[in-house]
Design a protein around this motif. Structure first.
Motif, PDB file in Angstrom:
ATOM      1  N   ASP A  39       0.844  -1.189   0.000  1.00 56.73           N
ATOM      2  CA  ASP A  39       0.000   0.000   0.000  1.00 56.73           C
ATOM      3  C   ASP A  39       0.878   1.237   0.000  1.00 56.73           C
ATOM      4  O   ASP A  39       2.049   1.192   0.393  1.00 56.73           O
ATOM      5  N   LEU A 137      -7.012 -11.744  -8.425  1.00 57.14           N
ATOM      6  CA  LEU A 137      -8.380 -12.220  -8.655  1.00 57.14           C
ATOM      7  C   LEU A 137      -8.421 -13.705  -9.004  1.00 57.14           C
ATOM      8  O   LEU A 137      -9.487 -14.253  -9.274  1.00 57.14           O
ATOM      9  N   LEU A 152     -10.404  -3.648 -11.385  1.00 60.65           N
ATOM     10  CA  LEU A 152      -9.447  -3.004 -10.496  1.00 60.65           C
ATOM     11  C   LEU A 152     -10.041  -2.944  -9.092  1.00 60.65           C
ATOM     12  O   LEU A 152     -11.243  -3.159  -8.908  1.00 60.65           O
ATOM     13  N   PRO A 153      -9.224  -2.648  -8.086  1.00 59.21           N
ATOM     14  CA  PRO A 153      -9.748  -2.576  -6.716  1.00 59.21           C
ATOM     15  C   PRO A 153     -10.910  -1.599  -6.548  1.00 59.21           C
ATOM     16  O   PRO A 153     -11.768  -1.798  -5.688  1.00 59.21           O
ATOM     17  N   ASP A 154     -10.969  -0.549  -7.395  1.00 61.22           N
ATOM     18  CA  ASP A 154     -12.070   0.414  -7.274  1.00 61.22           C
ATOM     19  C   ASP A 154     -13.302  -0.010  -8.062  1.00 61.22           C
ATOM     20  O   ASP A 154     -14.297   0.721  -8.109  1.00 61.22           O
TER      21      ASP A 154
END
Length: 443
Positions: A39, A137, A152-154
């Protein structure tokens, strides 16, 4: 419409420095602890900076002083993000990213497609970023499985194709999602619909009408489906089914399902149709399918007909009439040898409303038809427009037009009243002399 003016015309890394950055990123990644969470927090950034400084001391590469800051920022993007795509993903004005090949990346901004000026080092660099997206994933890509859908993560939708299917090299297409999901007020403000249309659609969703959102690629079907789904009452159990999860419902009682592609030879695939069939065992009150593009359309229609009123899906079609034809084709793809008349009756019995979304030539997206499926006369499906967009021409490159009512009170009006929606009859009446053409039922 395209414009070859690059978006990012500021300072960029020299191609040789870009190669060094990629090499260094791979070395640093390999040296990081396996369990570290990558992160963008101060501790991780400092750890990477320490490894970077150590590599500079022992390496034989030189970074010009004027490119040191850019080099490190792009190094962070490579390790903690998705490399050259990061600067595009951070730009909220960009709605789509299209990597045609390593040295050619386009974007969509305000409905217009332009070249970005962003480059990858080579084809292997593009594949590296694809793998960074899909590996978490549980998906894979390679010569034996050269296409993949992911997210994507969003929640942004990703599609990637690699050789041998991609002739000019691996490519990526990303449909970005807004960090703050659009609401009905946003669509009204953007001119996608009127307040009266929004009020009618909300009444239809709450009153459990089965709705199909239709439109072409990039017309905004999923965004509209997400907005319509937000009207579902909080106390109803919702099952969402998608290829790659994009819907972002704010209700609490939601179960999200996503298809599964084979991870290796002999692995089992879970399709949209498998999930639709399984969802019927999960006591759903509403089923929302991201898109029907195959035999799952039959199962979806059967669910709409058997106690799951208020279900919704999207379909690729250019008009309400085309939507009926498209659904007929998809049902036949289920492999059931059903007479066309039976298929048509199934569709008419299941679908109450077709909401037609379109992306106009000026890049704007509008709901151009809200069409009610009335019934059948002989073998013909009878429909009527409740609202439609009437185009009047262009002005300064913008499409000029108006949303007008169809001039006929909807057949579902009593159903809406039963759920507490007493919409004024004037909402559906046209005041224009041109409205006569809208008053006719479409055959």
């Amino acid at each position: 419409m395209t414009d070859n003016t690059p978006v990012f015309t500021g300072i960029t890394l020299d191609p040789e420095l870009a190669k060094i950055k990629l090499w260094l990123a791979e070395k640093i990644e390999a040296s990081l602890p396996q369990k570290i969470v990558l992160d963008r927090n101060p501790q991780t950034i400092q750890l990477i900076r320490d490894r970077f400084n150590l590599a500079r001391q022992h390496g034989k590469f030189h970074i010009p002083p004027d490119q040191e800051t850019l080099f490190f920022e792009e190094l962070l993007d490579e390790i903690l993000g998705f490399g050259p795509l990061e600067k595009l993903l951070r730009d909220d004005t960009i709605s789509e990213i299209m990597v045609n090949r390593a040295d050619l990346v386009y974007i969509e901004r305000k409905g217009k497609i332009i070249e970005s000026g962003v480059h990858f080092v080579d084809d292997n660099h593009v594949i590296r970023i694809i793998n960074k997206i899909i590996t978490p994933l549980g998906r894979r890509i390679g010569p034996d499985s050269p296409m993949v859908d992911a997210r994507l993560p969003d929640g942004s939708r990703v599609n990637a194709v690699v050789p041998p299917c991609a002739i000019d090299g691996p490519n990526i297409t990303i449909r970005k999602f807004s960090k703050n999901p659009l609401g009905i007020e946003d669509l009204i403000r953007f001119g996608s619909m009127t307040e009266q249309m929004a009020e009618f659609l909300k009444a239809c969703v709450v009153s459990r009408l089965n709705i199909v959102v239709a439109g072409g690629t990039g017309s905004g079907k999923t965004t509209l489906l997400n907005v319509l789904s937000s009207f579902i009452p909080d106390d109803e159990r919702i099952i969402t089914i998608e290829d790659a999860a994009e819907l972002s419902l704010r209700q609490r009682h939601v179960v999200r399902l996503e298809t599964k592609k084979p991870a290796h030879a002999g692995d089992h695939e879970v399709t949209i149709r498998d999930l639709v069939i399984n969802s019927l065992r999960m006591r759903p009150e509403r089923i929302v399918v991201g898109e029907c593009r195959g035999g799952e359309a039959l199962d979806m229609l059967q669910a709409m007909n058997t106690g799951h009123d208020g279900s919704m899906t999207t379909v690729h079609a250019n008009s309400p009439r085309d939507t009926i034809s498209r659904l007929e084709t998809l049902v036949l793809m289920a492999g059931m040898e059903l007479p066309l008349s039976v298929v048509r009756k199934q569709i008419v019995s299941a679908v109450d409303l077709i909401v037609q979304q379109a992306r106009l030539r000026d890049g704007s997206r509008k709901v151009i038809n809200i069409t009610e499926v009335v019934g059948m006369e002989g073998d013909t499906v009878v429909m009527q427009d409740v609202f439609r967009f009437e185009e009047h021409g262009e002005e300064d490159g913008k499409v000029i037009g108006a949303f007008v009512p169809g001039g006929v009170r909807p057949v579902c009006e009593q159903r809406l009243k039963n759920h507490g929606f007493n919409l004024p009859p004037s909402m559906f009446m046209t005041t224009s002399g041109r409205g006569g053409a809208l008053n006719r039922r479409m055959r």
